[in-house]
Design an enzyme around this catalytic site. Structure first.
Site, PDB file in Angstrom:
ATOM      1  N   ASP A  12     -99.077 -27.305 -85.080  1.00  0.00           N
ATOM      2  CA  ASP A  12    -100.204 -28.269 -84.759  1.00  0.00           C
ATOM      3  C   ASP A  12    -100.370 -28.578 -83.073  1.00  0.00           C
ATOM      4  O   ASP A  12     -99.755 -29.349 -82.987  1.00  0.00           O
ATOM      5  CB  ASP A  12    -100.184 -29.515 -85.670  1.00  0.00           C
ATOM      6  CG  ASP A  12    -101.220 -30.349 -85.373  1.00  0.00           C
ATOM      7  OD1 ASP A  12    -102.444 -30.111 -84.777  1.00  0.00           O
ATOM      8  OD2 ASP A  12    -101.278 -31.415 -86.159  1.00  0.00           O
ATOM      9  N   GLU A  36     -82.528 -24.806 -56.452  1.00  0.00           N
ATOM     10  CA  GLU A  36     -81.340 -25.789 -56.426  1.00  0.00           C
ATOM     11  C   GLU A  36     -81.533 -27.120 -56.963  1.00  0.00           C
ATOM     12  O   GLU A  36     -82.411 -27.890 -56.628  1.00  0.00           O
ATOM     13  CB  GLU A  36     -80.989 -26.239 -54.779  1.00  0.00           C
ATOM     14  CG  GLU A  36     -80.893 -24.797 -54.055  1.00  0.00           C
ATOM     15  CD  GLU A  36     -80.561 -25.134 -52.346  1.00  0.00           C
ATOM     16  OE1 GLU A  36     -80.610 -26.192 -52.236  1.00  0.00           O
ATOM     17  OE2 GLU A  36     -80.343 -24.220 -51.684  1.00  0.00           O
ATOM     18  N   GLU A  38     -80.766 -30.702 -58.542  1.00  0.00           N
ATOM     19  CA  GLU A  38     -79.804 -31.978 -58.307  1.00  0.00           C
ATOM     20  C   GLU A  38     -80.223 -32.904 -59.466  1.00  0.00           C
ATOM     21  O   GLU A  38     -81.163 -32.822 -60.101  1.00  0.00           O
ATOM     22  CB  GLU A  38     -79.837 -32.561 -56.828  1.00  0.00           C
ATOM     23  CG  GLU A  38     -79.976 -31.776 -55.854  1.00  0.00           C
ATOM     24  CD  GLU A  38     -80.456 -32.254 -54.422  1.00  0.00           C
ATOM     25  OE1 GLU A  38     -80.222 -31.906 -53.533  1.00  0.00           O
ATOM     26  OE2 GLU A  38     -81.517 -33.337 -54.542  1.00  0.00           O
ATOM     27  N   GLU A  61     -72.939 -34.174 -54.843  1.00  0.00           N
ATOM     28  CA  GLU A  61     -74.185 -34.375 -53.871  1.00  0.00           C
ATOM     29  C   GLU A  61     -73.842 -35.696 -53.143  1.00  0.00           C
ATOM     30  O   GLU A  61     -72.825 -36.477 -53.312  1.00  0.00           O
ATOM     31  CB  GLU A  61     -75.562 -34.446 -54.367  1.00  0.00           C
ATOM     32  CG  GLU A  61     -76.258 -32.862 -54.187  1.00  0.00           C
ATOM     33  CD  GLU A  61     -76.477 -32.721 -52.864  1.00  0.00           C
ATOM     34  OE1 GLU A  61     -76.448 -33.531 -51.877  1.00  0.00           O
ATOM     35  OE2 GLU A  61     -76.754 -31.398 -52.388  1.00  0.00           O
ATOM     36  N   GLU A  81     -75.127 -31.064 -57.807  1.00  0.00           N
ATOM     37  CA  GLU A  81     -75.829 -29.816 -57.613  1.00  0.00           C
ATOM     38  C   GLU A  81     -75.400 -28.679 -58.151  1.00  0.00           C
ATOM     39  O   GLU A  81     -74.083 -28.405 -57.964  1.00  0.00           O
ATOM     40  CB  GLU A  81     -76.193 -29.882 -56.065  1.00  0.00           C
ATOM     41  CG  GLU A  81     -77.283 -28.346 -56.095  1.00  0.00           C
ATOM     42  CD  GLU A  81     -77.616 -28.305 -54.311  1.00  0.00           C
ATOM     43  OE1 GLU A  81     -78.213 -29.497 -53.732  1.00  0.00           O
ATOM     44  OE2 GLU A  81     -77.567 -27.288 -53.970  1.00  0.00           O
ATOM     45  N   HIS A 103     -85.070 -27.928 -54.910  1.00  0.00           N
ATOM     46  CA  HIS A 103     -85.464 -27.144 -53.712  1.00  0.00           C
ATOM     47  C   HIS A 103     -85.821 -25.624 -54.298  1.00  0.00           C
ATOM     48  O   HIS A 103     -84.753 -25.156 -55.237  1.00  0.00           O
ATOM     49  CB  HIS A 103     -84.270 -27.102 -52.682  1.00  0.00           C
ATOM     50  CG  HIS A 103     -83.865 -28.486 -52.192  1.00  0.00           C
ATOM     51  ND1 HIS A 103     -82.926 -28.755 -51.402  1.00  0.00           N
ATOM     52  CD2 HIS A 103     -84.659 -29.619 -52.188  1.00  0.00           C
ATOM     53  CE1 HIS A 103     -82.770 -29.957 -51.193  1.00  0.00           C
ATOM     54  NE2 HIS A 103     -83.934 -30.665 -51.595  1.00  0.00           N
ATOM     55  N   ARG A 114     -82.782 -30.315 -41.835  1.00  0.00           N
ATOM     56  CA  ARG A 114     -83.118 -30.365 -43.191  1.00  0.00           C
ATOM     57  C   ARG A 114     -84.256 -31.491 -43.188  1.00  0.00           C
ATOM     58  O   ARG A 114     -84.354 -31.775 -44.378  1.00  0.00           O
ATOM     59  CB  ARG A 114     -82.029 -30.476 -44.109  1.00  0.00           C
ATOM     60  CG  ARG A 114     -81.099 -29.422 -44.142  1.00  0.00           C
ATOM     61  CD  ARG A 114     -79.699 -29.681 -44.587  1.00  0.00           C
ATOM     62  NE  ARG A 114     -78.816 -28.766 -44.555  1.00  0.00           N
ATOM     63  CZ  ARG A 114     -78.652 -27.644 -45.565  1.00  0.00           C
ATOM     64  NH1 ARG A 114     -79.273 -27.590 -46.799  1.00  0.00           N
ATOM     65  NH2 ARG A 114     -77.730 -26.646 -45.396  1.00  0.00           N
ATOM     66  N   GLU A 123     -86.988 -22.176 -47.475  1.00  0.00           N
ATOM     67  CA  GLU A 123     -86.760 -23.116 -48.575  1.00  0.00           C
ATOM     68  C   GLU A 123     -87.546 -24.373 -48.753  1.00  0.00           C
ATOM     69  O   GLU A 123     -87.887 -24.942 -47.520  1.00  0.00           O
ATOM     70  CB  GLU A 123     -85.185 -23.658 -48.325  1.00  0.00           C
ATOM     71  CG  GLU A 123     -84.799 -24.674 -49.197  1.00  0.00           C
ATOM     72  CD  GLU A 123     -83.442 -25.539 -48.840  1.00  0.00           C
ATOM     73  OE1 GLU A 123     -83.115 -26.291 -49.519  1.00  0.00           O
ATOM     74  OE2 GLU A 123     -83.301 -25.374 -47.565  1.00  0.00           O
ATOM     75  N   ARG A 135     -88.508 -27.850 -49.687  1.00  0.00           N
ATOM     76  CA  ARG A 135     -87.653 -28.930 -50.176  1.00  0.00           C
ATOM     77  C   ARG A 135     -88.277 -30.078 -50.648  1.00  0.00           C
ATOM     78  O   ARG A 135     -87.702 -31.085 -51.356  1.00  0.00           O
ATOM     79  CB  ARG A 135     -86.938 -29.362 -48.671  1.00  0.00           C
ATOM     80  CG  ARG A 135     -86.084 -28.405 -48.101  1.00  0.00           C
ATOM     81  CD  ARG A 135     -85.537 -28.744 -46.709  1.00  0.00           C
ATOM     82  NE  ARG A 135     -84.906 -30.050 -46.926  1.00  0.00           N
ATOM     83  CZ  ARG A 135     -83.593 -30.060 -47.356  1.00  0.00           C
ATOM     84  NH1 ARG A 135     -82.800 -29.085 -47.881  1.00  0.00           N
ATOM     85  NH2 ARG A 135     -82.796 -31.212 -47.544  1.00  0.00           N
TER      86      ARG A 135
END
Length: 440
Positions: free
Chosen positions: A50, A127, A129, A184, A191, A240, A312, A329, A331
């Protein structure tokens, strides 16, 4: 796998039940359990449910939906010793056998097909976390983390090491290629990184990963959550995405050995698309009120739309590479996002940059967290949306995201996000904890 191989695996391994899994618009896994005797019916796409009972799907007058298993996702669940269980991830079709436009997995497959027709295959390395908290005497999650450890700490500081190793062991039993796992920055935060794969497999893997993490944590008396920011004053949890495009023969199209960063012109254009459309897709990659309490300066999450090869703090980082492993990457995403729609949105944004031959501009290699508002304005750096309301406003103005997600998912997602916004507070509230801590 083909139909006969799935049936043979079920018989040989004495599997008694099969979980038919699918994902709703908001990234919550759903499942229908069938006895193995019904497998043939399931493989023929005859299992109905449903759709009006699933949040964001269809109205009651058009509710008949069918599950169409993807045979390549067949797995025997390693934790279910007796009775033995397996799983199949399913797409959703309507009563006429057509792909249901409200199925996030169908949406990602459509966007993947579009890029494949142009000769590109997206590779994604997630990645993810997460936090692990103690539970109360009644089994409910508490706000107390199980350790006071920090980045890369080991036992005895990292009390979650055994749970994390059990998670990795289980993932390996399910065919995952795990590259690394570690504690982390924040207390109780972890992570686990798994090897890159094509976009569809990566999204399937993220959904499976979250299921495994929660289940194994519970066996250790802990509650695992992918809530973006469960506590003030510490880093939040991101998802990430390491991204690259490959050709039909598997070559990395982001690699150019003659470039200083070993990046091809294609890679720069893809990155430019991600930067230019960042404000438009943020409501998709960060769809909760709580998401924006993570996207603030100083806690290893991006707030400004820029790129760098050295630090970063920007939205996009270009990692140092070995040989031809060039990637970028992204982030900003977090795990409250639906991985299917999030990856679809990111792929569409990047491909728009490729098709329009866009330029990402010069990198900003200084620590962006140290910039004053005046310096940000002088440099002309745009910000990610401050909050969910602003993010939805940007999404509503994006024809690219509307075309990518399709009208059904676009409308249901924006509607749901605005309902979330009704509960906004600048603090992490009891409502957020109650809603997100267990939901994600």
């Amino acid at each position: 796998m083909d139909r006969n191989e799935v049936i043979q695996a079920v018989v040989e391994n004495q599997v008694e039940f099969i979980e038919l899994q699918f994902t709703d618009i908001f990234g919550i896994m759903k499942s229908v359990s069938i006895p193995s005797e019904e497998l043939g019916k399931a493989l023929s796409g005859e299992i109905m449910f449903d759709g009006s009972a699933i949040d964001g799907f269809v109205r009651i007058e058009e509710s008949d939906m069918y599950l169409r298993p993807d045979l390549d996702t067949f797995l025997i669940l390693p934790w279910a010793e007796y009775p033995k269980e397996a799983r199949l991830i399913c797409d959703i079709v309507d009563s006429e056998g057509k792909d249901f436009s409200g199925c996030p997995r169908n949406t990602l497959k459509r966007v993947i097909r579009d890029s494949a027709e142009k000769g590109y295959t997206l590779q994604v390395g997630p990645e993810c976390e997460f936090f692990m908290f103690h539970t109360t005497d009644t089994g409910e999650p508490s706000r107390i983390t199980h350790d006071k450890a920090s980045y890369f700490d080991m036992a005895p500081q990292d009390l979650g090491g055994n749970a994390r190793k059990d998670i990795v062991r289980t993932l390996k039993d399910m065919g995952f290629s795990v590259e690394a796992s570690h504690h982390e920055n924040a207390p109780g935060q972890h992570e686990i990184d798994f090897r890159y794969s094509n976009a569809l497999n990566a999204a399937d893997s993220i959904m499976t990963f979250k299921m495994v993490v929660r289940l194994i944590a519970k066996r250790h008396g802990l509650h695992a959550t992918f809530m973006p920011k469960p506590s003030f004053g510490v880093s939040g949890s991101g998802m990430h995405l390491n991204l690259s495009l490959s050709s039909e023969d598997g070559s990395n199209l982001f690699y150019d050995g003659s470039d200083t960063l070993k990046m091809s012109k294609l890679a720069y254009s893809f990155m430019a698309g991600l930067l230019i459309h960042a404000r438009e897709y943020t409501a998709v990659t960060n769809p909760t009120v709580n998401s924006y309490k993570r996207l603030v300066s100083g806690y290893e999450a991006p707030a400004l739309i820029s790129w760098s090869s050295r630090n970063r703090s920007p939205l996009i980082r270009v990692p140092s590479i070995i040989r031809d492993s060039t990637r970028i990457e992204l982030r900003s995403p977090d795990s409250s996002a639906n991985p299917y729609t999030a990856i679809a949105a990111v792929l569409a944004a990047g491909m728009d940059g490729v098709l329009k031959n866009l330029d990402p501009g010069a990198p900003l290699n200084s620590n962006l967290y140290d910039l004053s508002q005046k310096e940000i304005d002088e440099k002309g750096i745009e910000r990610l949306p401050y909050n969910l309301y602003e993010a939805v406003s940007c999404l509503n103005e994006s024809s690219l995201m509307r075309d990518t997600l399709g009208e059904h998912i676009f409308e249901k997602l924006t509607e749901a996000c605005m309902k979330e916004w009704d509960n906004y507070s600048s603090q992490i509230t009891a409502w957020e904890i109650e809603r997100y801590l267990q939901r994600f």
